[in-house]
Scaffold this motif. Structure first.
Motif, PDB file in Angstrom:
ATOM      1  N   GLN A 293       3.209 -10.689  -8.436  1.00  0.00           N
ATOM      2  CA  GLN A 293       1.957 -11.249  -8.933  1.00  0.00           C
ATOM      3  C   GLN A 293       0.811 -10.383  -8.409  1.00  0.00           C
ATOM      4  O   GLN A 293       0.645 -10.253  -7.188  1.00  0.00           O
ATOM      5  N   LEU A 294       0.047  -9.802  -9.309  1.00  0.00           N
ATOM      6  CA  LEU A 294      -1.021  -8.888  -8.914  1.00  0.00           C
ATOM      7  C   LEU A 294      -2.357  -9.618  -8.844  1.00  0.00           C
ATOM      8  O   LEU A 294      -2.782 -10.261  -9.808  1.00  0.00           O
TER       9      LEU A 294
ATOM     10  N   SER B 154     -12.919  -6.733   2.727  1.00  0.00           N
ATOM     11  CA  SER B 154     -12.891  -7.721   3.817  1.00  0.00           C
ATOM     12  C   SER B 154     -11.976  -8.905   3.524  1.00  0.00           C
ATOM     13  O   SER B 154     -11.136  -9.255   4.364  1.00  0.00           O
ATOM     14  N   PRO B 155     -12.093  -9.579   2.365  1.00  0.00           N
ATOM     15  CA  PRO B 155     -11.190 -10.712   2.122  1.00  0.00           C
ATOM     16  C   PRO B 155      -9.727 -10.304   2.038  1.00  0.00           C
ATOM     17  O   PRO B 155      -8.851 -11.075   2.436  1.00  0.00           O
ATOM     18  N   ILE B 156      -9.442  -9.095   1.533  1.00  0.00           N
ATOM     19  CA  ILE B 156      -8.045  -8.638   1.502  1.00  0.00           C
ATOM     20  C   ILE B 156      -7.521  -8.485   2.923  1.00  0.00           C
ATOM     21  O   ILE B 156      -6.404  -8.910   3.244  1.00  0.00           O
ATOM     22  N   LYS B 157      -8.326  -7.887   3.774  1.00  0.00           N
ATOM     23  CA  LYS B 157      -7.912  -7.697   5.167  1.00  0.00           C
ATOM     24  C   LYS B 157      -7.701  -9.038   5.863  1.00  0.00           C
ATOM     25  O   LYS B 157      -6.770  -9.204   6.657  1.00  0.00           O
ATOM     26  N   MET B 158      -8.556 -10.013   5.562  1.00  0.00           N
ATOM     27  CA  MET B 158      -8.391 -11.346   6.148  1.00  0.00           C
ATOM     28  C   MET B 158      -7.094 -11.996   5.680  1.00  0.00           C
ATOM     29  O   MET B 158      -6.373 -12.612   6.470  1.00  0.00           O
ATOM     30  N   LEU B 159      -6.793 -11.868   4.391  1.00  0.00           N
ATOM     31  CA  LEU B 159      -5.578 -12.475   3.852  1.00  0.00           C
ATOM     32  C   LEU B 159      -4.325 -11.849   4.452  1.00  0.00           C
ATOM     33  O   LEU B 159      -3.321 -12.534   4.678  1.00  0.00           O
ATOM     34  N   ILE B 160      -4.372 -10.552   4.716  1.00  0.00           N
ATOM     35  CA  ILE B 160      -3.200  -9.867   5.253  1.00  0.00           C
ATOM     36  C   ILE B 160      -3.031 -10.132   6.746  1.00  0.00           C
ATOM     37  O   ILE B 160      -1.913 -10.315   7.241  1.00  0.00           O
ATOM     38  N   GLN B 161      -4.137 -10.203   7.473  1.00  0.00           N
ATOM     39  CA  GLN B 161      -4.056 -10.287   8.928  1.00  0.00           C
ATOM     40  C   GLN B 161      -4.163 -11.707   9.478  1.00  0.00           C
ATOM     41  O   GLN B 161      -4.120 -11.888  10.693  1.00  0.00           O
ATOM     42  N   HIS B 162      -4.285 -12.706   8.610  1.00  0.00           N
ATOM     43  CA  HIS B 162      -4.554 -14.048   9.135  1.00  0.00           C
ATOM     44  C   HIS B 162      -3.380 -14.634   9.910  1.00  0.00           C
ATOM     45  O   HIS B 162      -3.546 -15.605  10.649  1.00  0.00           O
TER      46      HIS B 162
ATOM     47  N   THR C 128     -16.911   2.907   0.245  1.00  0.00           N
ATOM     48  CA  THR C 128     -15.809   2.996   1.211  1.00  0.00           C
ATOM     49  C   THR C 128     -14.479   3.280   0.521  1.00  0.00           C
ATOM     50  O   THR C 128     -13.881   4.329   0.712  1.00  0.00           O
ATOM     51  N   SER C 129     -14.003   2.320  -0.265  1.00  0.00           N
ATOM     52  CA  SER C 129     -12.702   2.468  -0.919  1.00  0.00           C
ATOM     53  C   SER C 129     -12.799   3.449  -2.078  1.00  0.00           C
ATOM     54  O   SER C 129     -13.740   3.407  -2.870  1.00  0.00           O
ATOM     55  N   GLY C 130     -11.809   4.330  -2.176  1.00  0.00           N
ATOM     56  CA  GLY C 130     -11.765   5.286  -3.271  1.00  0.00           C
ATOM     57  C   GLY C 130     -10.599   5.002  -4.194  1.00  0.00           C
ATOM     58  O   GLY C 130      -9.485   4.729  -3.735  1.00  0.00           O
ATOM     59  N   ASP C 131     -10.841   5.030  -5.514  1.00  0.00           N
ATOM     60  CA  ASP C 131      -9.796   4.779  -6.506  1.00  0.00           C
ATOM     61  C   ASP C 131      -9.246   3.361  -6.336  1.00  0.00           C
ATOM     62  O   ASP C 131     -10.000   2.441  -6.066  1.00  0.00           O
ATOM     63  N   VAL C 132      -7.919   3.182  -6.454  1.00  0.00           N
ATOM     64  CA  VAL C 132      -7.318   1.849  -6.356  1.00  0.00           C
ATOM     65  C   VAL C 132      -6.183   1.892  -5.340  1.00  0.00           C
ATOM     66  O   VAL C 132      -5.274   2.726  -5.451  1.00  0.00           O
ATOM     67  N   ASN C 133      -6.248   1.014  -4.353  1.00  0.00           N
ATOM     68  CA  ASN C 133      -5.207   0.908  -3.332  1.00  0.00           C
ATOM     69  C   ASN C 133      -4.426  -0.387  -3.526  1.00  0.00           C
ATOM     70  O   ASN C 133      -4.966  -1.374  -4.035  1.00  0.00           O
ATOM     71  N   LEU C 134      -3.176  -0.386  -3.088  1.00  0.00           N
ATOM     72  CA  LEU C 134      -2.305  -1.543  -3.289  1.00  0.00           C
ATOM     73  C   LEU C 134      -1.699  -1.972  -1.961  1.00  0.00           C
ATOM     74  O   LEU C 134      -1.191  -1.142  -1.198  1.00  0.00           O
ATOM     75  N   TYR C 135      -1.753  -3.291  -1.698  1.00  0.00           N
ATOM     76  CA  TYR C 135      -1.268  -3.845  -0.435  1.00  0.00           C
ATOM     77  C   TYR C 135      -0.350  -5.038  -0.707  1.00  0.00           C
ATOM     78  O   TYR C 135      -0.496  -5.727  -1.719  1.00  0.00           O
ATOM     79  N   ALA C 136       0.571  -5.276   0.217  1.00  0.00           N
ATOM     80  CA  ALA C 136       1.509  -6.392   0.087  1.00  0.00           C
ATOM     81  C   ALA C 136       1.034  -7.585   0.905  1.00  0.00           C
ATOM     82  O   ALA C 136       0.468  -7.430   1.993  1.00  0.00           O
ATOM     83  N   ASP C 137       1.274  -8.766   0.374  1.00  0.00           N
ATOM     84  CA  ASP C 137       0.973 -10.004   1.090  1.00  0.00           C
ATOM     85  C   ASP C 137       2.137 -10.309   2.029  1.00  0.00           C
ATOM     86  O   ASP C 137       3.264 -10.512   1.565  1.00  0.00           O
ATOM     87  N   PRO C 138       1.915 -10.349   3.344  1.00  0.00           N
ATOM     88  CA  PRO C 138       3.025 -10.549   4.287  1.00  0.00           C
ATOM     89  C   PRO C 138       3.759 -11.873   4.102  1.00  0.00           C
ATOM     90  O   PRO C 138       4.961 -11.955   4.360  1.00  0.00           O
ATOM     91  N   THR C 139       3.049 -12.908   3.660  1.00  0.00           N
ATOM     92  CA  THR C 139       3.672 -14.228   3.584  1.00  0.00           C
ATOM     93  C   THR C 139       4.579 -14.397   2.373  1.00  0.00           C
ATOM     94  O   THR C 139       5.404 -15.309   2.343  1.00  0.00           O
ATOM     95  N   THR C 140       4.449 -13.532   1.363  1.00  0.00           N
ATOM     96  CA  THR C 140       5.254 -13.703   0.146  1.00  0.00           C
ATOM     97  C   THR C 140       6.082 -12.472  -0.204  1.00  0.00           C
ATOM     98  O   THR C 140       6.742 -12.466  -1.241  1.00  0.00           O
ATOM     99  N   HIS C 141       6.072 -11.448   0.638  1.00  0.00           N
ATOM    100  CA  HIS C 141       6.705 -10.178   0.254  1.00  0.00           C
ATOM    101  C   HIS C 141       8.204 -10.313   0.026  1.00  0.00           C
ATOM    102  O   HIS C 141       8.794  -9.554  -0.747  1.00  0.00           O
TER     103      HIS C 141
ATOM    104  N   LEU D 166       0.752  -9.082  -4.595  1.00  0.00           N
ATOM    105  CA  LEU D 166       0.213  -7.768  -4.256  1.00  0.00           C
ATOM    106  C   LEU D 166      -1.299  -7.798  -4.436  1.00  0.00           C
ATOM    107  O   LEU D 166      -1.805  -8.370  -5.405  1.00  0.00           O
ATOM    108  N   PHE D 167      -2.021  -7.170  -3.506  1.00  0.00           N
ATOM    109  CA  PHE D 167      -3.478  -7.117  -3.562  1.00  0.00           C
ATOM    110  C   PHE D 167      -3.922  -5.710  -3.962  1.00  0.00           C
ATOM    111  O   PHE D 167      -3.543  -4.730  -3.314  1.00  0.00           O
ATOM    112  N   ALA D 168      -4.709  -5.611  -5.016  1.00  0.00           N
ATOM    113  CA  ALA D 168      -5.259  -4.325  -5.452  1.00  0.00           C
ATOM    114  C   ALA D 168      -6.732  -4.263  -5.069  1.00  0.00           C
ATOM    115  O   ALA D 168      -7.510  -5.156  -5.413  1.00  0.00           O
ATOM    116  N   ASP D 169      -7.102  -3.214  -4.352  1.00  0.00           N
ATOM    117  CA  ASP D 169      -8.489  -3.011  -3.915  1.00  0.00           C
ATOM    118  C   ASP D 169      -9.086  -1.894  -4.761  1.00  0.00           C
ATOM    119  O   ASP D 169      -8.731  -0.727  -4.607  1.00  0.00           O
ATOM    120  N   CYS D 170      -9.995  -2.260  -5.666  1.00  0.00           N
ATOM    121  CA  CYS D 170     -10.560  -1.301  -6.616  1.00  0.00           C
ATOM    122  C   CYS D 170     -11.875  -0.727  -6.096  1.00  0.00           C
ATOM    123  O   CYS D 170     -12.687  -1.441  -5.500  1.00  0.00           O
TER     124      CYS D 170
END
Length: 360
Positions: A154-155, A168-176, A204-217, A224-228
């Protein structure tokens, strides 16, 4: 007897050595986990941190503080709130990132491994779409397909204007839940680099980065979190893209096995060849088409109609008319970042805030 002469550094006789003990420590500014009231004889758990007072108190000493007495209010018109010191530490580290240029450079270099796709230019100036294979690498390395059979990621895409605070909210969701994970597993779940105040004028962020949610991986429906990269950054190269360009110049690269590139043949006008066009038109439309949820981050609610609603409708029409095998449109969440704590209490209710925003 005169003191021994010091060895000048960089030709400056006035520069003195500073020992590690004298150097300011970032730990001194972190919320304390012990009661800071000098009158406290035996701290009663739990310990609470007060953000307004920048102090921590036990349950017994909390109401003894002047600002915490009944009917007292802070500058925002609200009573001082009890906060878990661990939560305060985690959020402080995210919302007040390092100002050290070398550390910022190191973080962006490490973040290159999360790059999903982006647009660069070849030697002739033509734009080229590059897929760094992050999606395939992420899904196969963190939770192997063989162990789960069919999975359906789920993207969730975070988009918005530059410096709106999307990372910031992506980092909070991953590190909470970092404290609940073993230290050796934490590197498996990298999080975005949050913009620092020393680079406030540069995206700050360049292009599109993709991160995994630790609680559902490990679930059948991993998130998956996409940071545009943010809109309205102009042709300025973001810090993340600068770091990638430096790595490429030095001959370093990542995910070469899954790397693919192709020229963007439809970019025939000067406007379409600009970075701003890719960030504003290409990235969001791609993400909107494939996302289950789009989180639009903005700081000024008054710009909702022009900055959010119009763009969402345009992307929705494009996805509906052009996409194939897209059974449903994405859900949308509008995140108002940096909201004043003194806002109307009803605005914290999702339904009320939604209706208020749509009727404005």
């Amino acid at each position: 007897m005169p003191p021994p002469a010091r060895n000048p550094r960089n030709g400056d006789d006035d520069v003195s050595d500073i020992s590690d003990e004298e150097a300011p420590s970032e730990l001194e500014h972190l919320p304390s986990e012990v009661c800071e009231d000098d009158r406290c004889a035996a701290a009663q758990k739990p310990i609470w941190h007060c953000v307004d007072c920048d102090s921590s108190y036990c349950s017994t000493c909390w109401p003894l503080q002047g600002p915490h007495k009944p009917k007292k209010r802070g500058r925002d018109g609200l009573p001082h709130e009890k906060t878990d010191p661990l939560v305060a530490r985690r959020l402080d580290a995210i919302l007040n990132p390092t100002k050290d240029p070398l550390e910022i450079q190191r973080l962006h270099a490490a973040d290159q491994l999360t790059k999903w796709f982006g647009v660069t230019k070849d030697s002739t100036g033509r734009p080229v779409f590059e897929d760094y294979g992050r999606y395939a690498t992420l899904m196969s390395s963190i939770s192997p397909l063989e162990s789960m059979g069919n999975r359906y990621p789920q993207l969730v895409s975070f988009i918005g204007v530059t410096n709106a605070g999307k990372s910031s909210p992506i980092k909070m969701l991953i590190q909470h839940e970092d404290e609940s994970r073993s230290p050796e597993n934490r590197p498996l779940f990298p999080s975005p680099v949050v913009g620092s105040v020393i680079n406030d004028s540069i995206p700050t962020s360049g292009d599109v980065n993709l991160y995994a949610d630790p609680t559902t991986h490990a679930d059948q429906l991993p998130i998956l979190f996409a940071d545009c990269e943010g809109f309205e950054g102009g042709e300025r190269t973001p810090l993340g893209a600068k770091s990638r360009r430096t790595d490429q110049d030095n001959g370093a690269s990542s995910n070469l096995d899954n790397f693919h590139s192709r020229p963007i043949t439809w970019a025939v006008t000067e406007e379409q060849r600009q970075r701003e066009y890719a960030v504003t038109a290409l990235y969001p439309r791609l993400l909107y088409t494939f996302s289950d949820c789009v989180v639009f981050v903005l700081r000024n609610a008054k710009t909702f109609q022009s900055a959010v609603l119009t763009k969402l409708l345009e992307w929705g029409v494009a996805a509906l008319e052009s996409a194939i095998n897209a059974p449903a449109l994405a859900h949308c969440i509008v995140a108002l970042n940096g909201t004043d704590p003194g806002v109307d209490e009803r605005e914290w209710d999702v339904n009320y805030a939604t209706q208020s925003l749509l009727s404005s």
